[in-house]
Write an enzyme that holds these catalytic residues in place. Structure first.
Site, PDB file in Angstrom:
ATOM      1  N   ASP A   1      -1.931  -8.994  10.232  1.00  0.00           N
ATOM      2  CA  ASP A   1      -3.199  -8.587  10.823  1.00  0.00           C
ATOM      3  C   ASP A   1      -2.949  -7.789  12.100  1.00  0.00           C
ATOM      4  O   ASP A   1      -1.906  -7.932  12.746  1.00  0.00           O
ATOM      5  CB  ASP A   1      -4.052  -9.815  11.158  1.00  0.00           C
ATOM      6  CG  ASP A   1      -4.544 -10.542   9.911  1.00  0.00           C
ATOM      7  OD1 ASP A   1      -4.557  -9.930   8.833  1.00  0.00           O
ATOM      8  OD2 ASP A   1      -4.890 -11.731  10.034  1.00  0.00           O
ATOM      9  N   LYS A   2      -3.920  -6.975  12.474  1.00  0.00           N
ATOM     10  CA  LYS A   2      -3.752  -6.083  13.630  1.00  0.00           C
ATOM     11  C   LYS A   2      -3.301  -6.832  14.882  1.00  0.00           C
ATOM     12  O   LYS A   2      -2.406  -6.371  15.599  1.00  0.00           O
ATOM     13  CB  LYS A   2      -5.066  -5.343  13.915  1.00  0.00           C
ATOM     14  CG  LYS A   2      -4.944  -4.307  15.024  1.00  0.00           C
ATOM     15  CD  LYS A   2      -6.264  -3.647  15.332  1.00  0.00           C
ATOM     16  CE  LYS A   2      -7.130  -4.505  16.210  1.00  0.00           C
ATOM     17  NZ  LYS A   2      -8.298  -3.795  16.762  1.00  0.00           N
TER      18      LYS A   2
END
Length: 306
Positions: free
Chosen positions: A147-148
């Site tokens: 995830d970012k």
């Protein structure tokens, strides 16, 4: 999701998609996003890729579009970082693979926002700078994703022949993945070690941010299993080692939240702490796709996780 249509009247490709795609995704979509979708090579006319937004469609033509909603509706975020991959961020590299240390606030893969950096684009740029004689960008295969806001170990292939072995290892869950999380305490843990196993499914609509949930109906979800070890705790936070047996979307986040230990910064799953989601991919252990050597790559823990 691949959607296909038959053209009923002569018109431009971008105008056609501007009318039809909102009916599929049940959400308004801008002209800019339609243009990006076409320029990204996600649209075909009569089974031939078409990158011309103004292309004139003829009656009876077949139009197909590969609509990946999370990419299509993704915009450049104010908290994105301007990152350049350098040698100090490379944890391992040989002829076939490269393993890098991903920072927080950087997406793993490219979106339709061309100017938005990703870890993938940074790897391509790094490899190209090492060999400027190449006429085209070098290959960098995405083997898994973070995830970012998640930092840590991320593996790419440099040659396509390395893909098959690594893809099989990920799908068969023979790759060992260990994460470190800092959690908010809503329910004080009664054990230092515990395992969560259940079935996860998406509970948000396709047009909104992805949110996963637990389902008792195994036909509607994917099996997910994580082992947790508490390595340090105080009255407000616990530091948890997370050992993945499967690799489902948001698996660690959902499992910890279900135990009253949402990851700090993870407001989607119940945290009231502001800031980044405190999750770090610490260790990746896998078999080298060519040499067969068992490899263990670690990303150092920052002071926030110790």
């Amino acid at each position: 999701m691949i959607k296909q249509w038959k053209v009923q009247q002569q018109e431009r490709l971008d105008s056609f998609l501007r009318r039809e795609i909102p009916l599929v995704v049940e959400k308004e979509i801008s002209n800019g996003k339609i243009r990006r979708l076409i320029l990204a090579g996600c649209v075909s006319v009569n089974s031939k890729q078409c990158r011309i937004p103004a292309y004139d469609l003829k009656v009876g033509s077949t139009v197909s579009a590969d609509i990946q909603e999370e990419k299509l509706f993704f915009e450049k975020s104010a908290d994105d970082i301007d990152f350049t991959l350098t040698q100090k961020d490379v944890l391992f590299e040989d002829e076939y693979i490269i393993v890098v240390n991903k920072p927080a606030y950087l997406p793993t893969e490219d979106t339709f926002v061309k100017e938005r950096k990703s870890m993938h684009s940074c790897v391509v740029e790094y490899l190209w700078n090492k060999n400027r004689s190449l006429r085209n960008p070098p290959y960098a295969g995405i083997m898994h994703r973070l995830d970012k806001e998640t930092s840590g170990v991320l593996l790419f292939t440099k040659k396509r022949e390395a893909n098959k072995s690594l893809s099989e290892q990920f799908s068969q869950h023979t790759i060992n993945k260990i994460y470190r999380a800092v959690c908010e305490v809503k329910i004080k843990p009664q054990q230092k070690e515990f395992t969560v196993e259940n079935f996860l499914t998406r509970i948000s609509s396709k047009s909104s941010a992805c949110k996963m949930g637990i389902t008792k109906d195994e036909t509607k979800g994917q099996n997910a299993k994580t082992k947790f070890k508490i390595v340090k705790e105080d009255e407000k936070k616990v530091f948890v080692e997370c050992i993945l047996f499967t690799g489902r979307t948001h698996q660690i986040r959902v499992h910890l939240s279900s135990k009253g230990l949402p990851i700090c910064g993870d407001e989607l799953y119940g945290s009231t702490v502001k800031g980044r989601i405190m999750l770090h991919a610490h260790t990746l252990e896998f078999t080298h796709p060519v040499s067969g050597e068992r490899m263990k790559i670690e990303s150092p823990l920052s002071a926030q996780f110790l």
